[in-house]
Design a protein around this motif. Structure first.
Motif, PDB file in Angstrom:
ATOM      1  N   VAL A 134       0.841  -1.202   0.000  1.00  0.00           N
ATOM      2  CA  VAL A 134       0.000   0.000   0.000  1.00  0.00           C
ATOM      3  C   VAL A 134       0.873   1.247   0.000  1.00  0.00           C
ATOM      4  O   VAL A 134       0.613   2.211  -0.717  1.00  0.00           O
ATOM      5  CB  VAL A 134      -0.949  -0.005   1.222  1.00  0.00           C
ATOM      6  CG1 VAL A 134      -1.658   1.328   1.357  1.00  0.00           C
ATOM      7  CG2 VAL A 134      -1.956  -1.120   1.096  1.00  0.00           C
ATOM      8  N   LEU A 149       1.509   7.446  -6.268  1.00  0.00           N
ATOM      9  CA  LEU A 149       0.495   8.382  -6.735  1.00  0.00           C
ATOM     10  C   LEU A 149       0.964   9.799  -6.460  1.00  0.00           C
ATOM     11  O   LEU A 149       1.270  10.140  -5.316  1.00  0.00           O
ATOM     12  CB  LEU A 149      -0.833   8.131  -6.010  1.00  0.00           C
ATOM     13  CG  LEU A 149      -1.484   6.773  -6.239  1.00  0.00           C
ATOM     14  CD1 LEU A 149      -2.699   6.624  -5.362  1.00  0.00           C
ATOM     15  CD2 LEU A 149      -1.846   6.593  -7.691  1.00  0.00           C
ATOM     16  N   LEU A 178      -0.054  12.096  -3.238  1.00  0.00           N
ATOM     17  CA  LEU A 178      -0.248  11.346  -2.007  1.00  0.00           C
ATOM     18  C   LEU A 178       1.109  10.908  -1.468  1.00  0.00           C
ATOM     19  O   LEU A 178       1.831  10.195  -2.147  1.00  0.00           O
ATOM     20  CB  LEU A 178      -1.123  10.113  -2.244  1.00  0.00           C
ATOM     21  CG  LEU A 178      -2.578  10.337  -2.639  1.00  0.00           C
ATOM     22  CD1 LEU A 178      -3.292   9.012  -2.767  1.00  0.00           C
ATOM     23  CD2 LEU A 178      -3.297  11.208  -1.640  1.00  0.00           C
ATOM     24  N   LEU A 197      -4.137   7.700   6.510  1.00  0.00           N
ATOM     25  CA  LEU A 197      -5.267   6.921   6.010  1.00  0.00           C
ATOM     26  C   LEU A 197      -5.353   5.561   6.700  1.00  0.00           C
ATOM     27  O   LEU A 197      -6.440   5.058   6.966  1.00  0.00           O
ATOM     28  CB  LEU A 197      -5.143   6.702   4.502  1.00  0.00           C
ATOM     29  CG  LEU A 197      -5.432   7.894   3.612  1.00  0.00           C
ATOM     30  CD1 LEU A 197      -5.118   7.553   2.167  1.00  0.00           C
ATOM     31  CD2 LEU A 197      -6.885   8.304   3.747  1.00  0.00           C
ATOM     32  N   ILE A 210      -6.849  12.596  -8.809  1.00  0.00           N
ATOM     33  CA  ILE A 210      -6.238  12.082  -7.582  1.00  0.00           C
ATOM     34  C   ILE A 210      -5.766  13.229  -6.687  1.00  0.00           C
ATOM     35  O   ILE A 210      -5.881  13.173  -5.462  1.00  0.00           O
ATOM     36  CB  ILE A 210      -5.087  11.113  -7.930  1.00  0.00           C
ATOM     37  CG1 ILE A 210      -5.668   9.853  -8.576  1.00  0.00           C
ATOM     38  CG2 ILE A 210      -4.294  10.745  -6.699  1.00  0.00           C
ATOM     39  CD1 ILE A 210      -4.644   8.972  -9.211  1.00  0.00           C
ATOM     40  N   MET A 251      -7.183  16.127  -6.487  1.00  0.00           N
ATOM     41  CA  MET A 251      -8.405  16.642  -5.856  1.00  0.00           C
ATOM     42  C   MET A 251      -8.755  15.787  -4.634  1.00  0.00           C
ATOM     43  O   MET A 251      -9.050  16.316  -3.559  1.00  0.00           O
ATOM     44  CB  MET A 251      -9.572  16.582  -6.854  1.00  0.00           C
ATOM     45  CG  MET A 251      -9.465  17.581  -7.980  1.00  0.00           C
ATOM     46  SD  MET A 251     -10.043  19.199  -7.488  1.00  0.00           S
ATOM     47  CE  MET A 251      -9.716  20.140  -8.955  1.00  0.00           C
ATOM     48  N   VAL A 252      -8.701  14.462  -4.817  1.00  0.00           N
ATOM     49  CA  VAL A 252      -9.042  13.565  -3.710  1.00  0.00           C
ATOM     50  C   VAL A 252      -8.078  13.779  -2.547  1.00  0.00           C
ATOM     51  O   VAL A 252      -8.486  13.889  -1.390  1.00  0.00           O
ATOM     52  CB  VAL A 252      -9.008  12.093  -4.161  1.00  0.00           C
ATOM     53  CG1 VAL A 252      -9.213  11.169  -2.976  1.00  0.00           C
ATOM     54  CG2 VAL A 252     -10.071  11.839  -5.203  1.00  0.00           C
ATOM     55  N   TYR A 301      -8.928  16.964  -0.874  1.00  0.00           N
ATOM     56  CA  TYR A 301     -10.254  16.904  -0.258  1.00  0.00           C
ATOM     57  C   TYR A 301     -10.217  16.055   1.013  1.00  0.00           C
ATOM     58  O   TYR A 301     -10.950  16.308   1.957  1.00  0.00           O
ATOM     59  CB  TYR A 301     -11.265  16.330  -1.253  1.00  0.00           C
ATOM     60  CG  TYR A 301     -12.695  16.499  -0.818  1.00  0.00           C
ATOM     61  CD1 TYR A 301     -13.323  17.737  -0.931  1.00  0.00           C
ATOM     62  CD2 TYR A 301     -13.411  15.445  -0.272  1.00  0.00           C
ATOM     63  CE1 TYR A 301     -14.622  17.915  -0.523  1.00  0.00           C
ATOM     64  CE2 TYR A 301     -14.720  15.612   0.139  1.00  0.00           C
ATOM     65  CZ  TYR A 301     -15.324  16.848   0.014  1.00  0.00           C
ATOM     66  OH  TYR A 301     -16.608  17.016   0.419  1.00  0.00           O
ATOM     67  N   ALA A 302      -9.323  15.051   1.033  1.00  0.00           N
ATOM     68  CA  ALA A 302      -9.245  14.155   2.185  1.00  0.00           C
ATOM     69  C   ALA A 302      -8.796  14.883   3.443  1.00  0.00           C
ATOM     70  O   ALA A 302      -9.054  14.422   4.553  1.00  0.00           O
ATOM     71  CB  ALA A 302      -8.301  12.992   1.885  1.00  0.00           C
TER      72      ALA A 302
END
Lengths: 502, 147
Positions: free
Chosen positions: A29, A36, A39, A47, A400, A402-403, A406-407
């Motif tokens: 992971v 990515l 991230l 996470l 990605i 944006m995610v 946003y997270a």
């Protein structure tokens, strides 16, 4: 001998089947999250922390999971840095400098495999360092007071000014912009709101993730737009996917030197992987002199920051475990994880929770082997990512990003801020301001102000404290040397020009 | 030219921020430095740097041609619209639209871009919301889920 016994005990903990499974899962992971763009290890650890808690993992297993993710991200961050010129996290900024040119030259496979080995050697040396020095270094790091930290950070920024040789003023400006961005938000000492413009979303400052994704991912999207227009395409990988023995020998000592340096820097509380990779890259560039092709795809410029950032990731576990002070943003999240389990990190941890500490250290060795074994054969798969066309890749990066943003807070404001910073970053890049200096400034900003103010609180406002100890005097001298470097170069260039004219 | 323009703008910006920063005062002195000195120090140094760049902007200049500038502006607007609609339309729809538009800007063909846009919206939602547990907005789909 006592240490060896503890280490054996640690291996016994780390090789339990459930802990091995967790390390494997975390490494996998972690590599993906690091790969990515946008991230980074902080996202990965943040996470997985709720997941570890929800699954009811015991503390040592949870820590092994988080450490595996952390290490995996340091392995994965280099992949997007090399293939996309987008650092997965701030520490990979230096990897882009030589890794991306190498990929453009069609040597992505070599760059990826060599950097995997650099990461492995860096982590291994640093983990041995953790085993040997963890008890001793606790005492050494205490000698660094706030005044010394402040000077160390000034030195780090000055190093950047001296490194990006041809435009020192723009580099220092970029670092200052980063430092200034870090002052946004509520002042931690007095509670005064600074540069928030009445916005609630800005009151706890601009999140690191937003700055990194905005300045690197979004501005990269805009830069890539121009390249499609002029018909330039990323060079396809061809030829060897694995480095050869000669290339390994060529970079071996660079890896060892950088690993040791990265480890030492990682151990200092507050000075993490970003400074480590920047400083080792710079010193390797200096040592190579004019024979190096740094910035245009030198293998040493790739090996140095990779070995250093993995070494400092391991090294930063020392201050976390021994002092309870995070050595990096990720270890700060890990301290949060430990307190969830009601374990207070500090000097007593080694005596009270030997299973946790030594299990974690042993799992670093195991996690490293897993990551190397996973990364070398998958190199071909990673290198193939370049053949994905831009019209799929760029929208995917954007979504990605944006995610990722946003997270953090789940607000539209953050997304708009990210786009705004991205456009600003794009303008800065067009004007040839180095953004890596900006990110370094932003990372150091809060620490720098905190340490300055703490130092001056100790001395009741007397500025002499900043140059009273031998350590800080030494650092000031090095800073002056670094700042003087561009001026000296300019003066010598002018003199040779005059001689040539006469 | 552009560097000079930037330096001049930045100088004005610094001046404005300095006026703002002058007002930062703690109701009670917690430490000898206070919240004002450090930002002001940074602004002073940045202003000095801007002045330097105004005087010596450097030699190299990149030319901007109008067609690529237009594409850049279009791209910025697309990104901004994507960010603004992210919550209200929900992740799946806004991502499908945003990635479709960006794909077209990056010289993709119409149909493949549309397909990849829809796929990306759905698959990324599944990946992040279900597998990685990152909560994403449902937006317009919220009504379906509720009922």
């Amino acid at each position: 001998m006592e240490t060896l016994n503890f280490l054996m005990q640690g291996f016994e903990v780390a090789t339990r089947p459930e802990n091995l499974m967790v390390a494997l899962f975390g490494a996998f992971v972690g590599t993906i999250v690091g790969l990515l763009p946008g991230l980074g290890p902080i996202n990965g650890v943040a996470l997985l922390l709720p997941l570890a808690f929800a699954l009811g993992l015991p503390p040592e297993t949870a820590l092994i999971l988080l450490a595996a993710v952390y290490l995996g991200c340091e392995y994965g961050g280099r992949i997007s840095a090399i293939l996309l010129n987008v650092p997965g996290d701030a520490a990979a900024v230096m990897t882009t400098l030589d890794g991306y040119p190498l990929a453009r030259q069609g040597k992505a496979g070599i760059a990826l495999s060599l950097s995997a080995v650099s990461s492995f050697i860096g982590s291994m040396i640093a983990t041995c360092g953790v085993v040997l020095f963890a008890p001793l270094l606790a005492k050494w790091a205490v000698a660094f007071g706030p005044a010394e930290y402040f000077v160390l950070m000034i030195f780090a920024i000055a190093c950047l000014g001296g490194m990006v040789g041809d435009k020192p003023v723009k580099t220092l400006m970029a670092a200052l912009i980063g430092l200034a961005l870090a002052t946004v938000g509520v002042d931690s000492t007095t509670g005064v709101y600074r540069f928030t413009f009445g916005s609630v979303s800005l009151s706890d400052g601009i999140q690191f993730i937003i700055v990194v994704i905005g300045f690197f991912s979004v501005s990269e999207v805009l830069l890539m737009l121009e390249k499609t227009h002029s018909g330039q395409k990323a060079v396809k990988t061809s030829g060897r996917l694995l480095f050869n023995f000669k290339e390994f020998c060529f970079t071996f000592w660079t890896m060892v030197r950088s690993a040791v340096a990265g480890f030492v820097i990682g151990v200092l509380p507050g000075a993490g992987a970003t400074i480590a990779s920047a400083m080792t890259y710079m010193s390797e560039k200096r040592m190579a002199g004019s024979s190096g092709k740094f910035g245009e795809g030198d293998l040493r410029g790739l090996a140095a920051p990779e070995a250093a950032n993995n070494a400092s990731a391991c090294g930063s576990l020392i201050p976390m475990l021994t002092l309870g002070v995070p050595g990096s943003g990720t270890t700060a999240v890990m301290i949060g994880a430990l307190t969830l389990y009601n374990i207070t990190p500090g000097p007593l941890l080694f005596e009270q929770q030997p299973d946790v500490v030594w299990g974690l250290i042993a799992s670093l060795f195991i996690g490293n082997v897993i990551l190397l074994v996973m990364n070398i054969p998958l190199v071909g798969l990673f290198a193939r990512m370049l053949s994905v066309p831009n019209w799929i890749l760029v929208p995917a990066i954007t979504a990605i990003s944006m995610v990722g943003v946003y997270a953090v807070h789940s607000t539209t404001f953050d997304l708009v801020l990210m786009i705004g910073l991205g456009v600003f970053g794009y303008i800065l890049r067009k004007l040839e301001f180095p953004l890596s200096a900006l990110i370094l400034g932003f990372v150091l900003g809060e620490l720098m102000e905190d340490n300055l103010r703490r130092a001056l609180s100790i001395s009741a406002g007397d500025l002499n404290i900043l140059w009273s100890s031998p350590i800080s005097l030494c650092l000031w001298a090095l800073t002056a040397l670094m700042l003087g470097m561009p001026a000296l170069r300019w003066w010598r260039a002018r003199r040779t020009a005059q001689v040539a004219n006469a | 030219m552009y560097v000079r323009l930037f330096a001049a703008t930045w100088l004005l910006f610094c001046a404005g921020l300095a006026v703002l920063a002058w007002g930062f005062q703690a109701p009670f002195a917690y430490d000898p430095v206070g919240p004002r000195a450090y930002p002001l120090l940074l602004l002073t140094l940045m202003a000095a740097g801007s002045l330097w760049l105004l005087v010596k902007p450097g030699l190299r200049e990149q030319k901007l041609d109008s067609s690529s500038a237009l594409r850049s502006v279009l791209c910025m607007l697309t990104l901004l619209a994507y960010a603004l609609l992210f919550e209200s339309l929900g992740f799946i729809i806004s991502t499908a639209l945003g990635t479709f538009a960006l794909g077209l800007l990056f010289t993709g063909r119409l149909l493949p871009c549309a397909i990849s846009g829809v796929l990306m919206g759905v698959l990324l939602y599944g990946l992040f919301d279900y597998l990685l547990d990152v909560p994403l907005p449902l937006g317009l789909f919220e009504a379906f889920v509720e009922s």
